[in-house]
Scaffold this motif. Structure first.
Motif, PDB file in Angstrom:
ATOM      1  N   THR A 139       0.816  -1.232   0.000  1.00  0.00           N
ATOM      2  CA  THR A 139       0.000   0.000   0.000  1.00  0.00           C
ATOM      3  C   THR A 139       0.840   1.269   0.000  1.00  0.00           C
ATOM      4  N   SER A 140       1.970   1.275  -0.708  1.00  0.00           N
ATOM      5  CA  SER A 140       2.950   2.344  -0.533  1.00  0.00           C
ATOM      6  C   SER A 140       3.008   3.375  -1.653  1.00  0.00           C
ATOM      7  N   LEU A 141       2.293   3.174  -2.750  1.00  0.00           N
ATOM      8  CA  LEU A 141       2.499   4.012  -3.923  1.00  0.00           C
ATOM      9  C   LEU A 141       1.238   4.781  -4.297  1.00  0.00           C
ATOM     10  N   ASP A 142       1.428   5.947  -4.878  1.00  0.00           N
ATOM     11  CA  ASP A 142       0.312   6.594  -5.545  1.00  0.00           C
ATOM     12  C   ASP A 142       0.112   5.918  -6.894  1.00  0.00           C
ATOM     13  N   ALA A 143      -1.023   6.142  -7.516  1.00  0.00           N
ATOM     14  CA  ALA A 143      -1.369   5.400  -8.724  1.00  0.00           C
ATOM     15  C   ALA A 143      -0.382   5.648  -9.866  1.00  0.00           C
ATOM     16  N   ARG A 144       0.078   6.878 -10.043  1.00  0.00           N
ATOM     17  CA  ARG A 144       0.998   7.173 -11.150  1.00  0.00           C
ATOM     18  C   ARG A 144       2.339   6.485 -10.964  1.00  0.00           C
ATOM     19  N   ALA A 166       4.399  -0.889 -12.890  1.00  0.00           N
ATOM     20  CA  ALA A 166       3.650  -1.868 -13.671  1.00  0.00           C
ATOM     21  C   ALA A 166       4.146  -1.961 -15.113  1.00  0.00           C
ATOM     22  N   ASP A 167       4.524  -0.818 -15.702  1.00  0.00           N
ATOM     23  CA  ASP A 167       5.050  -0.841 -17.073  1.00  0.00           C
ATOM     24  C   ASP A 167       6.277  -1.741 -17.162  1.00  0.00           C
ATOM     25  N   GLU A 168       7.165  -1.620 -16.174  1.00  0.00           N
ATOM     26  CA  GLU A 168       8.370  -2.436 -16.199  1.00  0.00           C
ATOM     27  C   GLU A 168       8.060  -3.885 -15.806  1.00  0.00           C
ATOM     28  N   PHE A 169       7.096  -4.071 -14.933  1.00  0.00           N
ATOM     29  CA  PHE A 169       6.712  -5.432 -14.561  1.00  0.00           C
ATOM     30  C   PHE A 169       6.216  -6.222 -15.771  1.00  0.00           C
ATOM     31  N   GLU A 170       5.544  -5.536 -16.690  1.00  0.00           N
ATOM     32  CA  GLU A 170       5.093  -6.227 -17.907  1.00  0.00           C
ATOM     33  C   GLU A 170       6.281  -6.752 -18.692  1.00  0.00           C
ATOM     34  N   ARG A 171       7.335  -5.944 -18.782  1.00  0.00           N
ATOM     35  CA  ARG A 171       8.524  -6.382 -19.527  1.00  0.00           C
ATOM     36  C   ARG A 171       9.278  -7.486 -18.778  1.00  0.00           C
ATOM     37  N   ILE A 172       9.327  -7.379 -17.455  1.00  0.00           N
ATOM     38  CA  ILE A 172      10.065  -8.369 -16.660  1.00  0.00           C
ATOM     39  C   ILE A 172       9.317  -9.686 -16.596  1.00  0.00           C
ATOM     40  N   GLY A 173       7.997  -9.598 -16.493  1.00  0.00           N
ATOM     41  CA  GLY A 173       7.174 -10.790 -16.352  1.00  0.00           C
ATOM     42  C   GLY A 173       6.839 -11.049 -14.896  1.00  0.00           C
ATOM     43  N   VAL A 174       5.842 -10.319 -14.385  1.00  0.00           N
ATOM     44  CA  VAL A 174       5.409 -10.451 -12.994  1.00  0.00           C
ATOM     45  C   VAL A 174       3.995 -11.018 -12.983  1.00  0.00           C
ATOM     46  N   ARG A 175       3.771 -11.980 -12.102  1.00  0.00           N
ATOM     47  CA  ARG A 175       2.472 -12.678 -12.035  1.00  0.00           C
ATOM     48  C   ARG A 175       1.377 -11.770 -11.515  1.00  0.00           C
ATOM     49  N   GLU A 205      -7.792   2.632 -12.033  1.00  0.00           N
ATOM     50  CA  GLU A 205      -7.137   3.228 -13.200  1.00  0.00           C
ATOM     51  C   GLU A 205      -5.847   2.496 -13.522  1.00  0.00           C
ATOM     52  N   LEU A 206      -5.082   2.168 -12.501  1.00  0.00           N
ATOM     53  CA  LEU A 206      -3.873   1.373 -12.702  1.00  0.00           C
ATOM     54  C   LEU A 206      -4.211   0.036 -13.354  1.00  0.00           C
ATOM     55  N   ALA A 207      -5.227  -0.641 -12.837  1.00  0.00           N
ATOM     56  CA  ALA A 207      -5.607  -1.957 -13.371  1.00  0.00           C
ATOM     57  C   ALA A 207      -6.017  -1.879 -14.829  1.00  0.00           C
ATOM     58  N   ARG A 208      -6.663  -0.771 -15.228  1.00  0.00           N
ATOM     59  CA  ARG A 208      -7.070  -0.618 -16.632  1.00  0.00           C
ATOM     60  C   ARG A 208      -5.877  -0.399 -17.557  1.00  0.00           C
ATOM     61  N   ARG A 209      -4.768   0.132 -17.024  1.00  0.00           N
ATOM     62  CA  ARG A 209      -3.638   0.512 -17.862  1.00  0.00           C
ATOM     63  C   ARG A 209      -2.536  -0.543 -17.911  1.00  0.00           C
ATOM     64  N   THR A 210      -2.709  -1.651 -17.196  1.00  0.00           N
ATOM     65  CA  THR A 210      -1.667  -2.667 -17.189  1.00  0.00           C
ATOM     66  C   THR A 210      -2.264  -4.045 -17.425  1.00  0.00           C
ATOM     67  N   ARG A 211      -1.441  -4.917 -17.980  1.00  0.00           N
ATOM     68  CA  ARG A 211      -1.853  -6.312 -18.130  1.00  0.00           C
ATOM     69  C   ARG A 211      -1.473  -7.142 -16.915  1.00  0.00           C
ATOM     70  N   ILE A 212      -0.767  -6.537 -15.959  1.00  0.00           N
ATOM     71  CA  ILE A 212      -0.401  -7.248 -14.736  1.00  0.00           C
ATOM     72  C   ILE A 212      -1.611  -7.267 -13.798  1.00  0.00           C
ATOM     73  N   PRO A 213      -2.080  -8.427 -13.357  1.00  0.00           N
ATOM     74  CA  PRO A 213      -3.200  -8.464 -12.415  1.00  0.00           C
ATOM     75  C   PRO A 213      -2.839  -7.748 -11.107  1.00  0.00           C
ATOM     76  N   ILE A 214      -3.787  -7.019 -10.579  1.00  0.00           N
ATOM     77  CA  ILE A 214      -3.599  -6.334  -9.294  1.00  0.00           C
ATOM     78  C   ILE A 214      -4.186  -7.222  -8.197  1.00  0.00           C
ATOM     79  N   ALA A 215      -3.399  -7.479  -7.160  1.00  0.00           N
ATOM     80  CA  ALA A 215      -3.825  -8.329  -6.046  1.00  0.00           C
ATOM     81  C   ALA A 215      -4.065  -7.475  -4.807  1.00  0.00           C
ATOM     82  N   GLY A 216      -5.071  -7.826  -4.048  1.00  0.00           N
ATOM     83  CA  GLY A 216      -5.290  -7.126  -2.781  1.00  0.00           C
ATOM     84  C   GLY A 216      -6.679  -7.394  -2.232  1.00  0.00           C
TER      85      GLY A 216
END
Length: 390
Positions: free
Chosen positions: A217-222, A228-237, A253-264
């Protein structure tokens, strides 16, 4: 059968080294176990309340002075009724926070009693889906004298041990949303350095296993989007708790802009808050903490709603064998269960007060068990090594 009372066990353990995450550094583990007694001396139930650094006295006072009078004299084999009774009779001040954590402990203990009374494991009473669970190793904190190479070595050890994935901490950066208040948190790193840690973990894990990242819970959305952009390239579950749970719009908004599933969100409580997050599209891996969210009774409703929305479900598991057993029984029961978290950080409480192992681990999978209730066989004398007064 009637409830005659409850007993609390406050536990403390000093780890050999401190762990740091974006919200601070800690070296002690703390826990509150609950034993619910009945008028049958052979049948009792174990539960656990999340307290995460709060004073033991707060949790034990709520359990002993507020919840206990509401349940004594009632049939413990009615966990759904007693959950609702406590919730409604504490409604004006107890819908979140410490009271829900305490209710979690009692609820878990009641399910344990119900299982023992019927001679069945709790997972079967909950529906009995009983699919073996994939297990992932969970650690990857920031630590003193702990290099990126050290992290990579630990990740490689988890792979060698057979785990199907690994979860690590991220987000301990100067622009963390709480950094202005928690300004003494050590080991703050740049985003570039943080992402270098993630790349090293990915390389050590190999491309065939899952890597998860937890920002607690440490980041603002931007800023989360940058990760998340880099996680897509690295390959994060999955990307776990990137924002604060109150920031539903930002997380969506973050979830809409990334293909990485958001967990929580393990830090969130009750089915209504989880439904709001799912409805907003903020989370794709639904992940409460069974000892904080309201216990098994509340968690399974959240899981059912997640299944209706075609979402996976997991549960935080980072405390004692009691919460571990509650988590396992819940996940075994669900058709949408995905992954079982295995805490790898120093702790004697996963097995050292059990007379027999709770589960078997083979080929990265955790198998269902047939023991009644939660499946625990606790040696209370062994608890004395860590038991403290309030």
């Amino acid at each position: 059968m009637k409830i005659t009372g409850l007993e609390t066990f406050c536990l403390a353990y000093q780890m050999p080294y401190p762990l740091t995450y974006p919200r601070g550094e800690y070296q002690s583990r703390e826990a509150v176990l609950v034993k619910v007694h009945t008028d049958d001396p052979d049948i009792f139930g174990w539960g656990e309340a999340a307290m995460w650094g709060g004073p033991w006295a707060t949790t034990t006072t709520v359990l002993e002075q507020q919840i206990q009078p509401l349940i004594v004299g009632h049939d413990p084999r009615r966990p759904e009724y007693l959950w609702e009774k406590v919730y409604q009779e504490t409604y004006y001040h107890g819908r979140k926070g410490v009271l829900l954590s305490c209710l979690s402990a009692v609820d878990i203990a009641l399910w344990d009693i119900l299982g023992k009374a019927t001679g069945e494991p709790v997972w079967r009473l909950l529906g009995g889906f009983a699919r073996p669970l994939r297990a992932y190793a969970s650690s990857g904190y920031y630590r003193r004298d702990y290099s990126i190479n050290d992290l990579a070595e630990d990740v490689a050890k988890a792979r060698q041990a057979g785990y199907r994935g690994y979860k690590m901490k991220v987000g301990n950066i100067a622009s963390a949303v709480h950094a202005g208040v928690l300004d003494e948190t050590p080991h703050r790193v740049s985003i570039a350095r943080d992402l270098a840690r993630v790349r090293a973990a990915r390389d050590a894990l190999g491309g065939d296993l899952d890597l998860m990242c937890d920002a607690t819970t440490s980041l603002d959305a931007r800023t989360a989007m940058t990760y998340a952009d880099e996680f897509e390239r690295i390959g994060v579950r999955w990307f776990e708790e990137p924002t604060q749970p109150e920031n539903i719009a930002g997380c969506a908004e973050l979830a809409r802009r990334t293909r990485i599933p958001i967990a929580g969100f393990e830090t969130e409580t009750n089915k209504f808050n989880f439904a709001a997050m799912m409805d907003a599209g903020a989370i794709q891996m639904v992940q409460p903490d069974v000892i904080q969210v309201g216990g098994i009774t509340e968690a399974r409703k959240i899981a059912a709603y997640a299944q209706m929305r075609h979402l996976g479900f997991s549960s935080k598991n980072y405390s004692t064998a009691v919460s571990l057993a509650a988590c396992l029984n819940l996940l075994y029961a669900l058709p949408n269960a995905d992954y079982f978290e295995c805490d790898m950080d120093p702790s004697p409480w996963r097995d050292e007060f059990l007379r027999s192992p709770l589960f078997t681990f083979d080929g990265g999978m955790v198998e269902p068990f047939e023991r009644p209730g939660l499946g625990l066989d606790i040696d209370e004398a062994a608890l004395s090594a860590w038991r403290v007064s309030q």
